[in-house]
Design a protein around this motif. Structure first.
Motif, PDB file in Angstrom:
ATOM      1  N   LEU A 115       0.880  -1.375   0.009  1.00 44.37           N
ATOM      2  CA  LEU A 115      -0.102   0.021   0.119  1.00 44.37           C
ATOM      3  C   LEU A 115       0.831   1.192   0.004  1.00 44.37           C
ATOM      4  N   VAL A 116       2.123   1.272   0.883  1.00 47.67           N
ATOM      5  CA  VAL A 116       2.783   2.271   0.899  1.00 47.67           C
ATOM      6  C   VAL A 116       3.633   2.617  -0.800  1.00 47.67           C
ATOM      7  N   ARG A 117       3.989   1.561  -1.148  1.00 39.42           N
ATOM      8  CA  ARG A 117       4.539   1.521  -2.610  1.00 39.42           C
ATOM      9  C   ARG A 117       3.498   2.036  -3.528  1.00 39.42           C
ATOM     10  N   ASP A 118       2.359   1.693  -3.445  1.00 40.64           N
ATOM     11  CA  ASP A 118       1.446   2.260  -4.352  1.00 40.64           C
ATOM     12  C   ASP A 118       0.975   3.696  -4.223  1.00 40.64           C
ATOM     13  N   ALA A 119       1.150   4.248  -2.955  1.00 42.67           N
ATOM     14  CA  ALA A 119       0.862   5.524  -2.926  1.00 42.67           C
ATOM     15  C   ALA A 119       1.904   6.532  -3.150  1.00 42.67           C
ATOM     16  N   VAL A 120       3.099   5.835  -2.938  1.00 47.19           N
ATOM     17  CA  VAL A 120       4.255   6.630  -3.415  1.00 47.19           C
ATOM     18  C   VAL A 120       4.498   6.689  -4.965  1.00 47.19           C
ATOM     19  N   SER A 121       3.970   5.590  -5.868  1.00 48.52           N
ATOM     20  CA  SER A 121       4.058   5.684  -7.194  1.00 48.52           C
ATOM     21  C   SER A 121       2.888   6.562  -7.535  1.00 48.52           C
ATOM     22  N   ARG A 122       1.826   7.022  -6.956  1.00 42.99           N
ATOM     23  CA  ARG A 122       0.820   7.926  -7.329  1.00 42.99           C
ATOM     24  C   ARG A 122       1.281   9.406  -6.758  1.00 42.99           C
ATOM     25  N   GLY A 123       2.535   9.463  -6.072  1.00 49.45           N
ATOM     26  CA  GLY A 123       2.838  10.977  -5.947  1.00 49.45           C
ATOM     27  C   GLY A 123       2.895  11.105  -4.478  1.00 49.45           C
ATOM     28  N   ALA A 124       2.616  10.513  -3.413  1.00 53.01           N
ATOM     29  CA  ALA A 124       2.746  10.678  -2.142  1.00 53.01           C
ATOM     30  C   ALA A 124       4.143  10.757  -1.858  1.00 53.01           C
ATOM     31  N   GLU A 125       4.474  11.591  -0.726  1.00 53.99           N
ATOM     32  CA  GLU A 125       5.669  11.848  -0.068  1.00 53.99           C
ATOM     33  C   GLU A 125       5.887  11.063   1.186  1.00 53.99           C
ATOM     34  N   VAL A 126       7.110  10.353   1.534  1.00 52.12           N
ATOM     35  CA  VAL A 126       7.007   9.902   2.517  1.00 52.12           C
ATOM     36  C   VAL A 126       7.946  10.825   3.618  1.00 52.12           C
ATOM     37  N   LEU A 127       7.361  11.192   4.634  1.00 54.94           N
ATOM     38  CA  LEU A 127       7.955  12.141   5.569  1.00 54.94           C
ATOM     39  C   LEU A 127       8.805  11.104   6.743  1.00 54.94           C
ATOM     40  N   CYS A 128       8.341  10.129   7.093  1.00 57.42           N
ATOM     41  CA  CYS A 128       9.101   9.153   7.833  1.00 57.42           C
ATOM     42  C   CYS A 128       8.550   7.581   7.672  1.00 57.42           C
ATOM     43  N   LEU A 139       2.817   9.702   5.396  1.00 56.25           N
ATOM     44  CA  LEU A 139       2.734  10.084   4.131  1.00 56.25           C
ATOM     45  C   LEU A 139       1.887  11.234   3.811  1.00 56.25           C
ATOM     46  N   THR A 140       2.413  12.232   2.768  1.00 58.41           N
ATOM     47  CA  THR A 140       1.633  13.274   2.594  1.00 58.41           C
ATOM     48  C   THR A 140       1.201  13.279   0.925  1.00 58.41           C
ATOM     49  N   GLY A 141       0.104  14.184   0.481  1.00 55.64           N
ATOM     50  CA  GLY A 141      -0.167  14.112  -0.830  1.00 55.64           C
ATOM     51  C   GLY A 141      -0.518  12.914  -1.298  1.00 55.64           C
ATOM     52  N   VAL A 142      -1.354  12.140  -0.602  1.00 57.40           N
ATOM     53  CA  VAL A 142      -1.796  10.825  -0.834  1.00 57.40           C
ATOM     54  C   VAL A 142      -2.832  11.108  -1.923  1.00 57.40           C
ATOM     55  N   ALA A 143      -2.808  10.580  -2.938  1.00 55.75           N
ATOM     56  CA  ALA A 143      -3.805  10.768  -4.099  1.00 55.75           C
ATOM     57  C   ALA A 143      -5.124   9.920  -3.947  1.00 55.75           C
ATOM     58  N   SER A 144      -6.170  10.732  -4.426  1.00 52.76           N
ATOM     59  CA  SER A 144      -7.403   9.879  -4.039  1.00 52.76           C
ATOM     60  C   SER A 144      -7.736   8.647  -4.598  1.00 52.76           C
ATOM     61  N   ASP A 145      -6.835   8.279  -5.647  1.00 56.00           N
ATOM     62  CA  ASP A 145      -6.794   7.024  -6.436  1.00 56.00           C
ATOM     63  C   ASP A 145      -5.942   5.866  -5.704  1.00 56.00           C
ATOM     64  N   ALA A 146      -5.146   6.162  -4.708  1.00 57.33           N
ATOM     65  CA  ALA A 146      -4.288   5.399  -4.085  1.00 57.33           C
ATOM     66  C   ALA A 146      -4.848   4.340  -3.239  1.00 57.33           C
ATOM     67  N   GLU A 147      -4.456   3.230  -3.441  1.00 59.90           N
ATOM     68  CA  GLU A 147      -5.261   2.134  -2.995  1.00 59.90           C
ATOM     69  C   GLU A 147      -5.412   2.090  -1.405  1.00 59.90           C
ATOM     70  N   MET A 148      -4.820   2.632  -0.653  1.00 57.69           N
ATOM     71  CA  MET A 148      -4.814   2.884   0.907  1.00 57.69           C
ATOM     72  C   MET A 148      -5.930   3.681   1.098  1.00 57.69           C
ATOM     73  N   VAL A 149      -6.504   4.463   0.247  1.00 58.30           N
ATOM     74  CA  VAL A 149      -7.850   5.134   0.363  1.00 58.30           C
ATOM     75  C   VAL A 149      -8.876   4.652   0.415  1.00 58.30           C
ATOM     76  N   ARG A 150      -8.944   3.503  -0.461  1.00 56.78           N
ATOM     77  CA  ARG A 150      -9.967   2.596  -0.549  1.00 56.78           C
ATOM     78  C   ARG A 150     -10.289   1.439   0.341  1.00 56.78           C
ATOM     79  N   THR A 151      -9.190   1.106   0.978  1.00 52.95           N
ATOM     80  CA  THR A 151      -9.093  -0.268   1.806  1.00 52.95           C
ATOM     81  C   THR A 151      -8.338   0.091   3.209  1.00 52.95           C
ATOM     82  N   GLU A 152      -8.746  -0.843   3.957  1.00 56.00           N
ATOM     83  CA  GLU A 152      -8.029  -0.518   5.432  1.00 56.00           C
ATOM     84  C   GLU A 152      -6.623  -0.673   5.362  1.00 56.00           C
ATOM     85  N   ILE A 153      -5.662   0.122   5.877  1.00 55.24           N
ATOM     86  CA  ILE A 153      -4.500  -0.115   5.858  1.00 55.24           C
ATOM     87  C   ILE A 153      -3.953  -1.081   6.881  1.00 55.24           C
ATOM     88  N   PHE A 154      -4.475  -1.047   8.036  1.00 54.51           N
ATOM     89  CA  PHE A 154      -4.096  -2.160   9.006  1.00 54.51           C
ATOM     90  C   PHE A 154      -2.697  -2.177   9.289  1.00 54.51           C
TER      91      PHE A 154
END
Length: 490
Positions: free
Chosen positions: A347-360, A377-392
């Motif tokens: 999920l983190v890799r997917d969000a980064v691939s869609r433009g999210a920035e890792v702050l730590c 993560l900041t700047g997480v895009a609306s189509d990132a998988e973690m927006v649609r599913t539980e990160i857990f």
């Protein structure tokens, strides 16, 4: 705690408990329970199957009438003694829970206190089951309404809160006068075995609670559902499994309670007290390493304060200590298994691939144990998988918004509706937003909503029914109406 964790676990039951006796699986099969921090095998348990399930539900059916006739005060006192025993042995139960699930000891102790409160709450509710008696509006008959136990219940719990989840099912079932068949999660069954013996010590009669541990849930649960003897199923777990169980329960028209998945929005308005908001989001996000259906999944922050909020949150998350939950000073324990780490990392890799920035954080560590670092993560895009599913997992995904309307729209843009959180200094604004949020629960300037005295549950695909509070016992009761003519009616 005077006994070692190994000694406590060695003294637990085999994994199958029927008619007051621990037994081996009829097939002779076993499965291992491992410590997620070390990979160590903690116990080898009987691996129940269909014949064990049949024996358990037969026992529950055989004991239902006698147990239902037990005076409410007796059922209440059993629950009160269970509460007292859990409280006295909190350190032992917490140590077992940390060993099998991974959460830090401080969190495990907190869960013991929380779970014990369900026994105390329903001890008090057992003697307050209500009814009604009145004349009909036309004066020609009496309407008598009673509440009776629904009958043998199937209880199924998840791995992430091995004490709290079973306490809030067993508590109301005992209070209502229902017998039970129970399947703990195969990843974390040891806490449940401890509680089973504790309930027997508290005075729960043989046959009221049967437990079948198994590595194959379907081989146990499906025979229970299709037995024709169970009248109720209470499940906590994923929405996909819940839907499947609902379809199976429809065959026998079983009553169901479903506490399913979540995708909790955490809204930080521009007038929020950021000190309060940071503490609240840490509680909502990092409890249980983020492995909670109530975890803040999408952190929606007003654009005017998102920079300040992100900086403060990154500082706090970076300071958290990751390690074995049994070690003093650990803030964040391991995730439950390899699959959990793989999911979070993907999920983190997917969000980064869609433009999210890792702050730590953001990188899985090497070495033994199933660990993942606290991540922002900041700047997480609306189509990132973690927006649609539980990160857990321990990942905070920050998403900006510009208005309350937008925040509500983003928050409600999910099939789930368990819990949401709102941070604002304005009571009117907070209530206005809360009223528009499509969730069963709302945390207003707090990151903790769970309370045994409050109704826990969601809407949409987050479930059916409520656990805890005044409505919790109603899930285990049937309403019966008796009509009696008034002979001298004119």
């Amino acid at each position: 705690m005077t006994r070692s964790v190994a000694d406590i676990i060695a003294g637990l039951g085999t994994g199958i408990h029927i008619d007051g006796r621990w037994r081996q699986a009829s097939s002779g099969s076993t499965f291992d329970v491992e410590n997620p921090a070390t990979g160590e095998v903690l116990a080898t348990l009987a691996d129940g199957g269909e014949s064990d399930a049949v024996a358990a539900i037969d026992s529950a059916a055989a004991h239902q009438r006698e147990w239902a006739a037990t005076p409410a005060r007796e059922r209440s006192e059993i629950l009160r003694r269970a509460y007292e025993l859990l409280t006295e042995r909190a350190d032992e139960v917490a140590a077992v829970m940390t060993a099998e699930m991974g959460k830090p000891l401080a969190e495990s102790r907190g869960e013991v206190a929380y779970g014990a409160e369900f026994f105390r709450w329903f001890a008090e509710e057992a003697v307050r089951i209500r009814g009604d008696a009145r004349r009909s509006p036309d004066g020609k008959s009496r309407i008598i309404v009673t509440q009776e136990p629904v009958g043998p219940c199937i209880l199924i719990t998840p791995w992430n809160f091995p004490l709290a989840m079973v306490a809030r099912k067993i508590g109301p079932a005992i209070a209502a006068g229902c017998t039970m068949v129970y399947k703990p999660a195969s990843l974390t069954p040891l806490t449940s075995l401890y509680v089973t013996d504790l309930l027997r010590e508290a005075g729960l009669p043989d046959g009221v609670l049967s437990v079948v541990c198994t590595s194959s849930a379907g081989s146990v649960v499906e025979p229970w559902i299709d037995s024709g003897k169970a009248r109720k199923l209470s499940f906590t777990g994923s929405t996909d499994v819940g839907k499947s169980l609902l379809e199976q329960c429809a065959r026998g028209v079983l009553r169901t309670s479903m506490e399913l998945g979540g995708n909790a929005p955490f809204i930080v308005c521009e007038d929020a007290d950021l000190d309060v908001a940071i503490e609240a989001v840490l509680a909502a996000k990092m409890r249980n390493m983020g492995e909670a259906c109530t975890a803040a999944n999408r952190i929606l922050v007003h654009r005017s304060v998102i920079g300040d909020f992100a900086g403060r949150l990154t500082t706090r998350m970076s300071e958290l200590t990751v390690g074995d939950g049994a070690v003093d000073g650990t803030d964040v324990g391991p995730l439950v298994n390899r699959a959990a780490v793989d999911k979070v990392d993907d999920l983190v890799r997917d969000a980064v691939s869609r433009g999210a920035e890792v702050l730590c954080g953001g990188e899985r560590p090497e070495g033994r144990g199933w660990f993942y670092p606290p991540t922002v993560l900041t700047g997480v895009a609306s189509d990132a998988e973690m927006v649609r599913t539980e990160i857990f997992g321990p990942v905070a995904a920050l998403v900006p918004f510009d208005s309350d309307d937008e925040a509500v729209e983003l928050a409600n843009n999910t099939e789930f509706g368990l819990v949401s959180y709102v941070m604002t200094e304005s009571a009117d604004r907070g209530f206005s937003i809360a009223e528009r949020l499509e969730t069963g629960m709302v945390g207003f300037n707090t990151g903790l909503v769970s309370n045994p005295a409050a109704p826990f549950g969601g809407v949409k695909q987050s479930g059916l029914g409520r656990e805890g509070g005044f409505s919790g016992i109603d899930e285990f009761l049937e309403t019966k109406y008796v009509a009696m003519p008034v002979r001298n009616a004119t």
